[in-house]
Write an enzyme that holds these catalytic residues in place. Sequence first.
Site, PDB file in Angstrom:
ATOM      1  CB  CYS A 178      -0.906  -0.009   1.230  1.00  0.00           C
ATOM      2  SG  CYS A 178      -1.831   1.519   1.449  1.00  0.00           S
ATOM      3  CG  ASP A 185      -1.815  -4.391  -1.099  1.00  0.00           C
ATOM      4  OD1 ASP A 185      -2.502  -4.517  -0.075  1.00  0.00           O
ATOM      5  OD2 ASP A 185      -1.527  -3.280  -1.591  1.00  0.00           O
TER       6      ASP A 185
END
Length: 272
Positions: A178, A185
């Site tokens: 992120c 992620d």
Amino acid sequence: MNTPQDSSLGREVSYPSQYDPGLLFPIPRSGARAEIGLDDAALPFVGHDRWHAFELSWLDPRGKPQVAVATVQVPCTSPRLIESKSFKLYLNSLNSTRIDSVEALRERLVTDLSACAGAPVQVAFGLPGLRETPLGESIDGLDVDIDCYGPPQADFLAADTSQVVEETLVSALLKSNCPVTGQPDWATVSLRYCGPKIDRAGLLRYLVSYREHAEFHEQCVERIFSEVSARCQPQWLEVEARYTRRGGLDINPWRASPGITAPAATYRELRQ
């Protein structure tokens, strides 16, 4: 112009006690696209961002809680993407809201999400089924040395013009971060293409080079599509990343060459 740093990401926030569509936080797509040479007015791909919502609850007219799961599809031609934490908070704002019917809820979701994205958003209740193994051939078992984890290195990509193939290559090793919180992620990414045979070891090194890269899910997929297209020159290409769930949501950006239609049937992976 909204930026990721202006959003609720990385901040302590109170969970909403009443319905509030103003919680949705749009982020313009144009900034990240400009960084990789894309023009919103002449995109080299079609596609969508498909969200799966697992934590959707509201009250019926008599005050009884209801629950559902939903699939939300945002077109890649929308001028704005929907920031994920704001999406979660928005859905939570429905928890104590009385809504006349399931169809009334769907219409409200369509209205609010379309306003945020700036384009018509599709909402359907239900989720795709699970699939134990992804469609395609995994490249994760290749015996390769890797020492680059960011930034993404398009130089790793190559293709053999003497061999033209049609195939689907899959890797479960995609990880990015992120851009605001630094949280990881995780995704399985698939590339279906027709054209010069892509060097698999180079593709794997390229995908792993996202490991320390900070960019939103949608932007990573558009970067992959653009760089594979430029370096490998496929006749056509599809890229889809199926990200793992966070905050009751997972996202699955799909980008494809113009003229390619989205698959009629899709699926979720075990990690989702």
